[in-house]
Enzyme design. Structure first.
Site, mmCIF file in Angstrom:
data_model
loop_
_atom_site.group_PDB
_atom_site.id
_atom_site.type_symbol
_atom_site.label_atom_id
_atom_site.label_comp_id
_atom_site.label_asym_id
_atom_site.label_seq_id
_atom_site.Cartn_x
_atom_site.Cartn_y
_atom_site.Cartn_z
ATOM 1 C CE1 TYR A 99 -1.358 4.844 2.411
ATOM 2 C CE2 TYR A 99 -2.124 5.218 0.219
ATOM 3 C CZ TYR A 99 -1.057 4.900 1.136
ATOM 4 O OH TYR A 99 0.207 4.484 0.891
HETATM 5 C C1 LIG Z 1 -1.164 -1.159 -0.180
HETATM 6 C C2 LIG Z 1 -0.604 -2.038 0.619
HETATM 7 C C3 LIG Z 1 0.734 -1.680 1.196
HETATM 8 C C4 LIG Z 1 -1.600 -2.628 1.554
HETATM 9 O O1 LIG Z 1 -0.980 -3.717 2.411
HETATM 10 P P1 LIG Z 1 -1.816 -4.857 2.844
HETATM 11 O O2 LIG Z 1 -1.127 -5.604 3.726
HETATM 12 O O3 LIG Z 1 -2.427 -5.827 1.895
HETATM 13 O O4 LIG Z 1 -2.928 -4.104 3.466
HETATM 14 P P2 LIG Z 1 -3.985 -4.788 4.622
HETATM 15 O O5 LIG Z 1 -3.882 -6.219 4.479
HETATM 16 O O6 LIG Z 1 -3.865 -4.010 5.823
HETATM 17 O O7 LIG Z 1 -5.655 -4.418 3.934
HETATM 18 C C5 LIG Z 1 -5.844 -4.850 2.791
HETATM 19 C C6 LIG Z 1 -6.996 -5.686 2.811
HETATM 20 O O8 LIG Z 1 -6.892 -6.879 3.628
HETATM 21 C C7 LIG Z 1 -7.973 -6.749 4.629
HETATM 22 N N1 LIG Z 1 -7.619 -7.004 5.732
HETATM 23 C C8 LIG Z 1 -7.117 -6.365 6.925
HETATM 24 N N2 LIG Z 1 -6.668 -6.853 8.030
HETATM 25 C C9 LIG Z 1 -7.049 -8.286 7.471
HETATM 26 C C10 LIG Z 1 -6.910 -9.317 8.331
HETATM 27 N N3 LIG Z 1 -6.280 -9.531 9.555
HETATM 28 N N4 LIG Z 1 -6.894 -10.716 7.929
HETATM 29 C C11 LIG Z 1 -7.318 -10.544 6.410
HETATM 30 N N5 LIG Z 1 -7.602 -9.399 5.620
HETATM 31 C C12 LIG Z 1 -7.420 -8.363 6.424
HETATM 32 C C13 LIG Z 1 -8.313 -5.189 4.549
HETATM 33 O O9 LIG Z 1 -9.854 -4.909 4.666
HETATM 34 C C14 LIG Z 1 -7.936 -5.230 3.017
HETATM 35 O O10 LIG Z 1 -9.104 -5.194 2.311
HETATM 36 P P3 LIG Z 1 -9.430 -4.399 0.945
HETATM 37 O O11 LIG Z 1 -8.411 -4.069 0.368
HETATM 38 O O12 LIG Z 1 -10.570 -5.201 0.585
HETATM 39 O O13 LIG Z 1 -10.044 -3.008 1.589
HETATM 40 C C15 LIG Z 1 -0.176 -3.224 -0.271
HETATM 41 O O14 LIG Z 1 -1.232 -3.640 -1.169
HETATM 42 C C16 LIG Z 1 0.771 -3.011 -1.366
HETATM 43 O O15 LIG Z 1 2.025 -3.031 -0.939
HETATM 44 N N6 LIG Z 1 0.580 -2.480 -2.494
HETATM 45 C C17 LIG Z 1 1.434 -2.339 -3.523
HETATM 46 C C18 LIG Z 1 2.322 -1.312 -3.330
HETATM 47 C C19 LIG Z 1 1.514 0.189 -2.992
HETATM 48 O O16 LIG Z 1 0.708 0.536 -3.740
HETATM 49 N N7 LIG Z 1 1.958 0.831 -2.006
HETATM 50 C C20 LIG Z 1 1.430 2.154 -1.738
HETATM 51 C C21 LIG Z 1 2.039 3.156 -2.619
HETATM 52 S S1 LIG Z 1 1.260 4.694 -2.288
#
Ligand SMILES: CC(C)(COP(=O)(O)OP(=O)(O)OC[C@H]1O[C@@H](n2cnc3c(N)ncnc32)[C@H](O)[C@@H]1OP(=O)(O)O)[C@@H](O)C(=O)NCCC(=O)NCCS
Length: 199
Positions: free
Chosen positions: A158
């Site tokens: 976010y």
């Molecule tokens: C929050 C959530 C939706 C994020 O989803 P995600 O797919 O893991 O997110 P992203 O991959 O886009 O980003 C996460 C990390 O990957 C990195 N990333 C982004 N694109 C990437 C790529 N192409 N390859 C590798 N890593 C990448 C980002 O920099 C980020 O790093 P950081 O966490 O160290 O900042 C997920 O972690 C989740 O489901 N969490 C539990 C549920 C939750 O909290 N939901 C929100 C409730 S409000």
């Protein structure tokens, strides 16, 4: 395994509801019984005005046939915020206590979850960008649990997209945990989280 990201209409979402709830409990670390208790609410949300959703699916590459749509591995949905909705009224109360008001034209990001096996590949970021790209409202609002130092994937995501604080350490009725309410003006720019500044 490759993934494919596509918009879902409300009917497809309802067809995929058990899978989407499965991703939700896995991502949040909730016990599986939560699937049953949340199902009626998610179903009801899908009938609300301005509902839209985006999902990621496993996509086994099939020789000759290209990509197929396999199990659902991530879900993002929301709808237009309006008086009378539980979340609207809760946030309005929190803001009202501070002499502030909710914006009249916003989309609520209701759920965003990526299956743990698929986290950290950019799927959550892409889902949220796609979800917001099609919205016509002037801003997006969401709530997320407070965590120390904002140190989890949700907070980082976010903040990277330019969300800012609306309420902090807010208690929703029926939940002992403190939450933050965050918002972001729309539209998002194509690259990076912030609006481009005129030079
Ligand atoms: C929050 C959530 C939706 C994020 O989803 P995600 O797919 O893991 O997110 P992203 O991959 O886009 O980003 C996460 C990390 O990957 C990195 N990333 C982004 N694109 C990437 C790529 N192409 N390859 C590798 N890593 C990448 C980002 O920099 C980020 O790093 P950081 O966490 O160290 O900042 C997920 O972690 C989740 O489901 N969490 C539990 C549920 C939750 O909290 N939901 C929100 C409730 S409000």
């Amino acid at each position: 395994m490759d993934t494919v990201i596509t918009s879902l209409d409300a009917g497809e979402f309802r067809d995929r509801l058990p899978e989407a709830l499965g991703v939700y409990v896995d991502a949040m670390g909730y016990p599986p019984q939560v699937i049953r208790s949340r199902a009626p609410a998610w179903m009801e949300h899908s009938h609300r005005d301005g509902w839209s959703g985006v999902a990621a699916f496993e996509s086994p590459r099939r020789r000759f046939l290209g990509h197929a749509r396999g199990p659902l591995v991530a879900i993002c949905y929301g709808y237009r915020g309006a008086p009378g909705q539980w979340w609207y009224e809760q946030v309005a109360r929190g803001l009202g206590d501070q002499g502030r008001q909710l914006p009249t034209d916003y989309v609520e990001l209701t759920e965003l979850h990526v299956s743990p096996r698929y986290q950290g590949r950019g799927i959550g970021t892409e889902l949220l960008r796609r979800f917001l790209a099609d919205r016509t409202e002037r801003s997006v609002l969401l709530s997320t649990p407070e965590v120390p130092e904002e140190a989890n994937g949700a907070w980082r995501l976010y903040r990277s997209l330019g969300f800012s604080d609306v309420l902090r350490a807010y208690r929703f009725e029926g939940d002992a945990r403190p939450f933050a309410v965050l918002s972001r003006s729309l539209p998002l720019t194509q690259h990076g989280g912030s609006r481009e500044q005129p030079s």
